[in-house]
Scaffold this motif. Structure first.
Motif, PDB file in Angstrom:
ATOM      1  N   GLN A  16     -13.845 -34.520   0.802  1.00 41.92           N
ATOM      2  CA  GLN A  16     -14.034 -33.302   0.738  1.00 41.92           C
ATOM      3  C   GLN A  16     -14.836 -32.517   1.797  1.00 41.92           C
ATOM      4  OE1 GLN A  16     -15.871 -32.807  -3.201  1.00 41.92           O
ATOM      5  NE2 GLN A  16     -13.968 -33.150  -4.376  1.00 41.92           N
ATOM      6  N   PRO A  17     -14.328 -32.493   3.116  1.00 40.74           N
ATOM      7  CA  PRO A  17     -15.160 -32.115   4.268  1.00 40.74           C
ATOM      8  C   PRO A  17     -15.810 -30.723   4.170  1.00 40.74           C
ATOM      9  CG  PRO A  17     -12.880 -32.845   4.853  1.00 40.74           C
ATOM     10  CD  PRO A  17     -13.256 -33.205   3.364  1.00 40.74           C
ATOM     11  N   SER A  18     -14.706 -29.959   3.462  1.00 39.16           N
ATOM     12  CA  SER A  18     -15.437 -28.196   3.205  1.00 39.16           C
ATOM     13  C   SER A  18     -16.318 -28.029   2.452  1.00 39.16           C
ATOM     14  CB  SER A  18     -13.937 -27.747   2.624  1.00 39.16           C
ATOM     15  OG  SER A  18     -13.835 -28.177   1.443  1.00 39.16           O
ATOM     16  N   THR A  19     -17.168 -29.210   1.999  1.00 34.45           N
ATOM     17  CA  THR A  19     -18.310 -28.965   1.219  1.00 34.45           C
ATOM     18  C   THR A  19     -19.301 -29.753   1.712  1.00 34.45           C
ATOM     19  OG1 THR A  19     -17.699 -30.913  -0.295  1.00 34.45           O
ATOM     20  CG2 THR A  19     -16.865 -28.899  -0.860  1.00 34.45           C
ATOM     21  N   TYR A  20     -19.283 -30.290   3.014  1.00 37.00           N
ATOM     22  CA  TYR A  20     -20.375 -31.067   3.593  1.00 37.00           C
ATOM     23  C   TYR A  20     -21.511 -30.397   4.028  1.00 37.00           C
ATOM     24  CZ  TYR A  20     -17.034 -35.054   4.573  1.00 37.00           C
ATOM     25  OH  TYR A  20     -16.186 -36.226   4.639  1.00 37.00           O
ATOM     26  N   HIS A  21     -21.533 -28.993   4.027  1.00 38.15           N
ATOM     27  CA  HIS A  21     -22.435 -28.028   4.615  1.00 38.15           C
ATOM     28  C   HIS A  21     -22.673 -26.991   3.440  1.00 38.15           C
ATOM     29  CE1 HIS A  21     -22.551 -30.235   8.285  1.00 38.15           C
ATOM     30  NE2 HIS A  21     -21.094 -30.115   8.358  1.00 38.15           N
ATOM     31  N   LYS A  22     -22.304 -27.366   2.208  1.00 36.13           N
ATOM     32  CA  LYS A  22     -22.633 -26.291   1.301  1.00 36.13           C
ATOM     33  C   LYS A  22     -23.907 -25.799   0.809  1.00 36.13           C
ATOM     34  CE  LYS A  22     -21.183 -25.054  -3.507  1.00 36.13           C
ATOM     35  NZ  LYS A  22     -20.429 -25.424  -4.521  1.00 36.13           N
ATOM     36  N   THR A  23     -25.049 -26.608   1.234  1.00 32.33           N
ATOM     37  CA  THR A  23     -26.332 -26.583   1.323  1.00 32.33           C
ATOM     38  C   THR A  23     -26.799 -27.190   2.606  1.00 32.33           C
ATOM     39  OG1 THR A  23     -27.356 -28.235   0.278  1.00 32.33           O
ATOM     40  CG2 THR A  23     -26.310 -26.183  -1.184  1.00 32.33           C
ATOM     41  N   LEU A  24     -28.148 -26.761   2.779  1.00 33.53           N
ATOM     42  CA  LEU A  24     -28.916 -27.598   3.856  1.00 33.53           C
ATOM     43  C   LEU A  24     -29.111 -28.984   3.787  1.00 33.53           C
ATOM     44  CD1 LEU A  24     -31.506 -24.654   5.085  1.00 33.53           C
ATOM     45  CD2 LEU A  24     -29.328 -25.489   6.193  1.00 33.53           C
ATOM     46  N   LEU A  25     -29.097 -29.276   2.100  1.00 33.77           N
ATOM     47  CA  LEU A  25     -29.619 -30.664   1.874  1.00 33.77           C
ATOM     48  C   LEU A  25     -28.478 -31.230   1.261  1.00 33.77           C
ATOM     49  CD1 LEU A  25     -33.275 -30.120   0.853  1.00 33.77           C
ATOM     50  CD2 LEU A  25     -32.247 -30.963   3.170  1.00 33.77           C
ATOM     51  N   ASP A  40     -29.835 -31.848  -2.740  1.00 33.68           N
ATOM     52  CA  ASP A  40     -29.476 -30.848  -3.815  1.00 33.68           C
ATOM     53  C   ASP A  40     -28.056 -30.778  -4.169  1.00 33.68           C
ATOM     54  OD1 ASP A  40     -28.821 -29.176  -1.685  1.00 33.68           O
ATOM     55  OD2 ASP A  40     -30.434 -27.888  -1.889  1.00 33.68           O
ATOM     56  N   PHE A  41     -27.311 -31.394  -3.385  1.00 34.66           N
ATOM     57  CA  PHE A  41     -25.803 -31.302  -3.631  1.00 34.66           C
ATOM     58  C   PHE A  41     -25.161 -32.407  -3.021  1.00 34.66           C
ATOM     59  CE2 PHE A  41     -21.211 -29.939  -3.008  1.00 34.66           C
ATOM     60  CZ  PHE A  41     -20.968 -29.294  -4.216  1.00 34.66           C
ATOM     61  N   ILE A  42     -24.024 -33.121  -3.760  1.00 31.01           N
ATOM     62  CA  ILE A  42     -23.352 -34.168  -3.297  1.00 31.01           C
ATOM     63  C   ILE A  42     -22.018 -33.624  -2.872  1.00 31.01           C
ATOM     64  CG2 ILE A  42     -22.413 -36.557  -3.705  1.00 31.01           C
ATOM     65  CD1 ILE A  42     -25.054 -36.780  -5.573  1.00 31.01           C
ATOM     66  N   ALA A  43     -21.564 -33.994  -1.507  1.00 28.21           N
ATOM     67  CA  ALA A  43     -20.235 -33.769  -1.111  1.00 28.21           C
ATOM     68  C   ALA A  43     -19.459 -35.062  -1.189  1.00 28.21           C
ATOM     69  CB  ALA A  43     -19.965 -32.827   0.049  1.00 28.21           C
ATOM     70  N   LEU A  44     -18.189 -35.275  -1.653  1.00 28.43           N
ATOM     71  CA  LEU A  44     -17.554 -36.649  -1.385  1.00 28.43           C
ATOM     72  C   LEU A  44     -16.928 -36.576  -0.320  1.00 28.43           C
ATOM     73  CD1 LEU A  44     -15.736 -36.887  -5.050  1.00 28.43           C
ATOM     74  CD2 LEU A  44     -17.882 -38.013  -4.104  1.00 28.43           C
TER      75      LEU A  44
END
Length: 266
Positions: free
Chosen positions: A63-72, A56-60
């Motif tokens: 951008q490791p700070s966004t790797y766990h923005k959501t569970l998926l 439900d979210f794509i982290a580049l």
């Protein structure tokens, strides 16, 4: 791949020791490709993906700070190649079995459950050997992510031209989920038609039930047009959020103007 060889010890005695040919010949990646089958005239390693759980979210990657923005949240590699494929890139770490560097990647990706195979750039005017090698690299990295991190790995479909479709899809016969990127295709009519053709060929060749799209546009109107062939055939097309898409949505909704007004009031 081990064999025995004789060595002479400092005391003059000879001793038989085991020699690791895989390491000596820089064939460490076989540890992963030997876990699957080879397909096509170039023996591309096969991947399999039939996940029903989609991101439900794509982290580049950068951008490791966004790797766990959501569970998926899924990690993708839609950046310049030198960001994720330098001298100390993951493929080189696998190729040379650099255990220290591989541990760095294990720590970096800790807790990430979904990945896309890397987007090693493909160009129609680059030598064929390089195109094929980059595709092989993506497969090897995908296998490492699946084997070592026990992650879901969704194959990213890329090819220099639609004429390369057979080679690009060799080994993906057991993949029922695939990914595409619209970045760089939307604003150019000819490029958009090329992408639509690539999607059509992929849908016809693979038995897909879902497609995940990396898209940064302010709305999904371009996706609806580009993936119309997939929609018509009942394939689920998912467009997860990502940092750039969220920014463009905010800009389109006038958030920048609101933010400017607040700053002026201060």
């Amino acid at each position: 791949m081990k064999c025995n060889r004789k060595v002479t010890l400092p005391n003059g005695r000879t001793e038989v020791i085991a020699s690791d040919l895989r390491r000596n010949l820089n064939l460490n990646y076989l540890r992963y490709t030997n876990k699957t089958r080879s397909v096509g005239i170039h023996d591309l390693p096969a991947l399999a993906c039939d996940t029903q759980v989609l991101p439900d979210f794509i982290a580049l990657y950068g951008q490791p700070s966004t790797y766990h923005k959501t569970l998926l949240t899924a990690v993708g590699f839609w950046e310049y190649d030198n960001v994720f494929d330098g001298i100390h890139g993951l493929y080189n770490a696998i190729y040379y079995d650099d255990k220290k560097l591989l541990n760095v990647y294990r720590e970096r990706f800790k807790g990430v459950r979904i990945f896309f195979t890397p987007d090693y750039s493909q160009f129609g005017d680059v030598d064929d050997l390089e195109e094929h090698y980059r595709l092989k690299k993506a497969r090897v990295v995908g296998l490492w992510l699946a084997v070592e991190l026990h992650a879901v790995v969704i194959p990213f479909i890329t090819m220099p031209t639609p004429a390369s479709i057979d080679f690009a899809l060799d080994g993906l016969e057991d993949c029922h989920v695939a990914a595409f990127s619209t970045k760089g295709y939307v604003g150019n009519c000819s490029e958009r038609e090329i992408l639509k053709r690539m999607i059509q060929l992929t849908v016809d060749k693979l038995n897909l039930h879902s497609i995940v799209v990396y898209d940064v546009c302010k709305d999904n109107s371009a996706v609806e047009d580009i993936f119309s062939y997939a929609y018509e055939r009942g394939i689920k097309v998912v467009v997860p959020n990502n940092t750039l898409k969220e920014r463009n949505v905010l800009k389109a909704s006038g958030w920048d103007a609101v933010r400017t007004g607040v700053a002026n009031e201060r």
